[in-house]
Design a protein around this motif. Structure first.
Motif, PDB file in Angstrom:
ATOM      1  N   THR A   1      63.419  10.843  25.756  1.00  0.00           N
ATOM      2  CA  THR A   1      63.313  11.942  26.715  1.00  0.00           C
ATOM      3  C   THR A   1      61.849  12.341  26.827  1.00  0.00           C
ATOM      4  O   THR A   1      61.170  12.531  25.824  1.00  0.00           O
TER       5      THR A   1
ATOM      6  N   ALA B   1      58.504  14.701  28.413  1.00  0.00           N
ATOM      7  CA  ALA B   1      58.200  16.108  28.656  1.00  0.00           C
ATOM      8  C   ALA B   1      58.690  16.529  30.029  1.00  0.00           C
ATOM      9  O   ALA B   1      59.157  17.653  30.228  1.00  0.00           O
TER      10      ALA B   1
ATOM     11  N   LEU C   1      62.131  17.944  30.183  1.00  0.00           N
ATOM     12  CA  LEU C   1      62.406  19.192  29.486  1.00  0.00           C
ATOM     13  C   LEU C   1      61.763  20.410  30.127  1.00  0.00           C
ATOM     14  O   LEU C   1      62.139  21.535  29.831  1.00  0.00           O
TER      15      LEU C   1
ATOM     16  N   GLU D   1      53.559  14.141  30.333  1.00  0.00           N
ATOM     17  CA  GLU D   1      53.810  13.853  28.919  1.00  0.00           C
ATOM     18  C   GLU D   1      52.513  13.948  28.111  1.00  0.00           C
ATOM     19  O   GLU D   1      52.491  14.490  27.004  1.00  0.00           O
TER      20      GLU D   1
ATOM     21  N   ASP E   1      51.371  17.574  27.880  1.00  0.00           N
ATOM     22  CA  ASP E   1      52.208  18.289  26.914  1.00  0.00           C
ATOM     23  C   ASP E   1      51.842  17.908  25.486  1.00  0.00           C
ATOM     24  O   ASP E   1      51.802  18.752  24.587  1.00  0.00           O
TER      25      ASP E   1
ATOM     26  N   THR F   1      61.120  23.969  23.379  1.00  0.00           N
ATOM     27  CA  THR F   1      60.535  23.477  22.132  1.00  0.00           C
ATOM     28  C   THR F   1      61.615  22.996  21.176  1.00  0.00           C
ATOM     29  O   THR F   1      61.505  21.921  20.576  1.00  0.00           O
TER      30      THR F   1
ATOM     31  N   LYS G   1      64.654  22.010  21.941  1.00  0.00           N
ATOM     32  CA  LYS G   1      65.279  20.803  22.482  1.00  0.00           C
ATOM     33  C   LYS G   1      64.448  19.564  22.171  1.00  0.00           C
ATOM     34  O   LYS G   1      64.992  18.489  21.860  1.00  0.00           O
ATOM     35  N   LYS G   2      63.145  19.701  22.262  1.00  0.00           N
ATOM     36  CA  LYS G   2      62.275  18.570  21.901  1.00  0.00           C
ATOM     37  C   LYS G   2      62.504  18.171  20.451  1.00  0.00           C
ATOM     38  O   LYS G   2      62.589  16.983  20.117  1.00  0.00           O
ATOM     39  N   HIS G   3      62.584  19.161  19.570  1.00  0.00           N
ATOM     40  CA  HIS G   3      62.759  18.870  18.145  1.00  0.00           C
ATOM     41  C   HIS G   3      64.138  18.274  17.867  1.00  0.00           C
ATOM     42  O   HIS G   3      64.272  17.401  16.998  1.00  0.00           O
TER      43      HIS G   3
END
Length: 331
Positions: A4, A6, A9, A80, A83, A296, A298-300
């Motif tokens: 996924t 950046a 998200l 990306e 970010d 943030t 969700k990224k993790h």
């Protein structure tokens, strides 16, 4: 699995306050907090228009591509990289109403994680259990890596107690930590049943992905409590079908009950303490989570899922090729 980006998200990316834009003869330089990056483009006018859109914000990624067709194929990559350098944040778009209660965010996060796992990853280890093609050595390797995580768990949870939290949250974290103490002894029994020496397992070196999972959880516990609380369900959610297949596999392949029974017992203990809901219990005490914090986390979560997939592949590739399992002990 499919990564996924950046761009997936951000609802409406924009540059953080403080990002400075400097025009160069063939592009732009972006400065932010003593770091900078340069962007070169064939059409400086198109690049400047795109950067101006990011400076204003309130524009979705899809709209950015429609608005700047000359750069459409490059926009995902640019977002990306921006970010990664910490240059982007979420715009006020769709509005402050984008805030969610901790409980609502938990349910959306569970759905996000489930959809991500379903769409992008198939457990090679679980499939190997089901069709009985999993090498015995890979299963023992799984138990070794599982042992490492369980042994390290109290130390990874402990930093979360250093934050100023409401008394109820502190009690929840303390109870969670206490419930994880000494569980590694059960896994030692499991490994002993398949002739793994247990007197030197304190020196076990985990596979890189296992270490990455543990390290990230410990970092979140100390530096980003929201991510720590949100990720716990990934580590604690029960896998009833997995343990059924594990028991069946062991019975059919002659692996002693002393191996799989402690693993199943540890899972049962997690169920008794409602570990699957520890994330819900902790997040329910949070009144509002901003859109940027949601992104943030969700990224993790995405990173943790990708690392878990990588971990399975490393277990199969490293242990699955051994005729006799040798724990990674290099003393």
């Amino acid at each position: 699995m499919q990564a996924t980006t950046a761009a997936d998200l951000f609802a409406a990316p924009r540059f953080r306050p403080g990002v400075q834009l400097i025009e160069e003869h063939n592009g732009l330089t972006l400065d932010y907090r003593e770091q900078s990056c340069s962007v070169v483009a064939d059409s400086q006018g198109a690049l400047k228009a795109f950067v101006d859109s990011l400076r204003r914000g309130d524009t979705s990624t899809a709209e950015l591509k429609r608005r700047h067709p000359e750069l459409a194929s490059e926009i995902d990559g640019l977002l990306e990289e921006f970010d990664r350098l910490g240059l982007l944040t979420e715009s006020a778009f769709p509005t402050p109403q984008g805030c969610l209660s901790g409980e609502e965010f938990y349910h959306r996060l569970r759905k996000f994680a489930a959809e991500t796992i379903e769409a992008n990853s198939k457990s090679r280890l679980y499939l190997g259990l089901c069709d009985r093609t999993l090498p015995k050595s890979a299963l023992i390797g799984y138990a070794l890596e599982y042992f490492y995580i369980v042994r390290e768990a109290p130390g990874l949870i402990a930093p979360s107690l250093a934050h100023a939290e409401p008394v109820k949250v502190q009690k929840l974290l303390q109870g969670f930590l206490a419930s994880e103490l000494n569980h590694d002894d059960m896994l030692r029994e499991s490994l002993h049943a398949v002739s793994i020496r247990t007197d030197n397992l304190d020196y076990l070196v985990p596979l890189p992905a296992t270490f990455a999972l543990c390290a990230s959880l410990g970092v979140y516990a100390r530096q980003h409590p929201l991510s720590f609380k949100s990720l716990l369900f990934l580590f604690e959610q029960p896998s009833v079908s997995f343990h059924i297949e594990l028991a069946n596999y062991c019975r059919e392949t002659g692996i002693p009950e002393g191996f799989w029974r402690p693993i199943a017992r540890h899972s049962t203990i997690n169920d008794e303490f409602d570990h699957e809901d520890i994330s819900l219990s902790l997040l329910a005490e949070i009144e509002a989570i901003s859109p940027e914090e949601q992104m943030t986390v969700k990224k993790h979560v995405m990173l943790a899922i990708e690392t878990m997939v990588l971990q399975e592949n490393q277990i199969l590739d490293f242990y699955g090729r051994q005729s006799v399992v040798k724990p990674r002990i290099f003393a």
